[in-house]
Design a protein around this motif. Structure first.
Motif, short mmCIF file in Angstrom:
data_model
loop_
_atom_site.label_atom_id
_atom_site.label_comp_id
_atom_site.label_asym_id
_atom_site.label_seq_id
_atom_site.Cartn_x
_atom_site.Cartn_y
_atom_site.Cartn_z
N LEU A 196 -60.18 23.51 -42.61
CA LEU A 196 -59.20 23.32 -43.37
C LEU A 196 -59.23 22.53 -44.78
CD1 LEU A 196 -56.44 22.68 -40.68
CD2 LEU A 196 -56.45 24.65 -42.09
N GLU A 197 -59.60 23.11 -45.79
CA GLU A 197 -60.07 22.71 -47.21
C GLU A 197 -58.93 22.15 -47.92
OE1 GLU A 197 -61.73 24.78 -50.60
OE2 GLU A 197 -63.79 24.26 -49.59
N LEU A 198 -58.94 20.90 -48.27
CA LEU A 198 -57.68 20.45 -49.21
C LEU A 198 -57.99 21.15 -50.66
CD1 LEU A 198 -55.59 18.28 -49.81
CD2 LEU A 198 -57.18 16.69 -50.19
N VAL A 199 -56.94 21.53 -51.12
CA VAL A 199 -56.91 21.92 -52.68
C VAL A 199 -55.67 21.13 -53.39
CG1 VAL A 199 -56.37 23.91 -54.15
CG2 VAL A 199 -57.51 24.28 -51.95
N GLU A 200 -56.14 20.60 -54.35
CA GLU A 200 -55.14 19.91 -55.23
C GLU A 200 -55.37 20.27 -56.70
OE1 GLU A 200 -54.76 15.71 -53.37
OE2 GLU A 200 -56.95 16.02 -54.05
N TYR A 201 -54.30 20.50 -57.34
CA TYR A 201 -54.11 20.72 -59.14
C TYR A 201 -52.80 20.44 -59.32
CZ TYR A 201 -51.74 25.02 -57.73
OH TYR A 201 -50.63 25.95 -57.27
N THR A 202 -52.84 20.27 -60.80
CA THR A 202 -51.72 19.98 -61.45
C THR A 202 -51.19 21.40 -62.40
OG1 THR A 202 -52.29 17.73 -61.60
CG2 THR A 202 -50.61 18.44 -63.20
N GLY A 206 -47.04 19.96 -65.37
CA GLY A 206 -47.35 18.70 -64.75
C GLY A 206 -46.91 18.49 -63.41
N ARG A 207 -46.56 19.25 -62.71
CA ARG A 207 -46.26 19.16 -61.12
C ARG A 207 -47.46 19.19 -60.36
NH1 ARG A 207 -44.70 22.45 -56.89
NH2 ARG A 207 -44.95 24.32 -58.07
N ASP A 208 -47.86 18.02 -59.51
CA ASP A 208 -48.81 18.08 -58.59
C ASP A 208 -48.72 18.91 -57.34
OD1 ASP A 208 -50.15 16.15 -60.38
OD2 ASP A 208 -49.27 14.32 -59.40
N VAL A 209 -49.85 19.51 -57.12
CA VAL A 209 -49.91 20.59 -55.82
C VAL A 209 -51.01 20.30 -54.91
CG1 VAL A 209 -49.98 23.01 -55.09
CG2 VAL A 209 -48.70 22.42 -57.23
N SER A 210 -50.65 20.02 -53.72
CA SER A 210 -51.46 19.79 -52.84
C SER A 210 -51.22 20.72 -51.35
CB SER A 210 -51.60 18.34 -52.39
OG SER A 210 -52.36 18.05 -51.45
N TYR A 211 -52.44 21.63 -50.96
CA TYR A 211 -52.14 22.27 -49.57
C TYR A 211 -53.65 22.32 -49.26
CZ TYR A 211 -53.94 26.10 -52.32
OH TYR A 211 -54.75 27.22 -53.11
N ARG A 212 -53.62 22.73 -47.90
CA ARG A 212 -54.84 23.14 -47.17
C ARG A 212 -54.99 24.64 -46.73
NH1 ARG A 212 -58.26 18.65 -45.28
NH2 ARG A 212 -56.85 16.80 -45.64
N LYS A 213 -56.09 25.21 -47.20
CA LYS A 213 -56.46 26.56 -46.91
C LYS A 213 -57.58 26.56 -45.98
CE LYS A 213 -59.86 27.05 -50.59
NZ LYS A 213 -60.19 27.85 -51.84
N PRO A 214 -57.42 27.61 -45.11
CA PRO A 214 -58.51 28.16 -44.23
C PRO A 214 -59.74 28.54 -44.87
CG PRO A 214 -56.79 29.72 -43.97
CD PRO A 214 -56.54 28.77 -44.91
N VAL A 215 -61.09 27.92 -44.72
CA VAL A 215 -62.39 28.58 -45.20
C VAL A 215 -63.26 28.70 -43.91
CG1 VAL A 215 -64.25 27.65 -46.84
CG2 VAL A 215 -61.88 27.11 -47.33
N ILE A 216 -64.08 29.69 -44.31
CA ILE A 216 -65.37 29.86 -43.37
C ILE A 216 -66.38 30.07 -44.48
CG2 ILE A 216 -66.15 31.60 -41.83
CD1 ILE A 216 -63.40 32.79 -41.24
#
Length: 231
Positions: A196-202, A206-216
């Protein structure tokens, strides 16, 4: 009174059987008050107390019996966001696109042709050609979304049984062909990392976004891995 015949011979007790030959499932989220909630660590469900105890020992967390009517009614909220897995080739991955209305499947295709019902199988599904348009249609509940299933064993406890990860992640769908190609190049069981890889970006606003995506991640041949002193 209940029979106690297995207290003296526990090995004779029949093992729990499951409808699809898997002993448990991995989840990247859960339902809270009927709303989906994303998790930062894997949640595992099973119907076998022995499997639940093994998962807790390997991945942390505590087995809890839930009021779920599913056969996988024991839940473990683990403390790990990645797990080493053994995937037996690209045939262990299935994927298609589905749109549900409640419990009724109303659209089932591969992105180009219908897969069901039988009378429509092979006919053009008329889904949008562009990925962004597909996502927009799915978000508006006018088009299907990914349905990806991966079966695997745990590298740390191979004999525990086969687990399944079911996900509707567009991010995984976009790179699934790369995963399948990597598995085909190995041509047998592959040691992988399911994360479950953490993804973060703006955003531009200017809104900060953070979520997890499944990675194989396909790492190497499993046979090569177990031949090494430690994998």
């Amino acid at each position: 009174m209940a029979l106690r015949i297995f207290e003296t011979d526990p090995s004779a007790k029949p093992k729990q059987t499951f409808s699809d030959d898997t002993v448990g499932r991995f989840h990247g989220g859960k339902q809270v008050d009927n709303l989906p909630v994303a998790l930062s660590e894997w949640r595992v469900t099973t119907g076998d107390p022995e499997v639940a105890d093994a998962i807790a020992q390997l991945m942390g967390g505590t087995p809890v019996e839930t009021d779920s009517t599913s056969e996988n009614f024991i839940e473990i909220l683990t403390t790990r966001d990645k797990v080493k897995a053994v995937i037996s080739g690209s045939s262990a991955i299935s994927s298609d696109l589905k749109l549900w209305n409640g419990n009724t499947l109303i659209h089932h295709c591969d992105g180009v042709e219908f897969l069901s019902p039988e009378e429509d199988k092979g006919k053009p599904c008329r889904c949008p050609a562009l990925m962004e348009d597909r996502k927009a249609a799915f978000k508006a509940k006018r088009g299907p979304g990914p349905s990806i299933a991966v079966t695997f064993r745990l590298a740390e406890d191979y004999e525990l049984g086969i687990f399944k990860l079911q996900t509707g992640s567009w991010k995984l769908a976009e790179v699934l062909h790369e995963v399948e190609n990597a598995l085909d190049r190995i041509g047998g069981e592959a040691l992988c990392s399911i994360e479950l890889e953490l993804v973060e970006y703006t955003t531009k606003k200017g809104r900060d976004v953070s979520y997890r995506k499944p990675v194989i991640r396909v790492l190497k041949s499993y046979n090569d891995a177990i031949a090494e002193p430690k994998f």
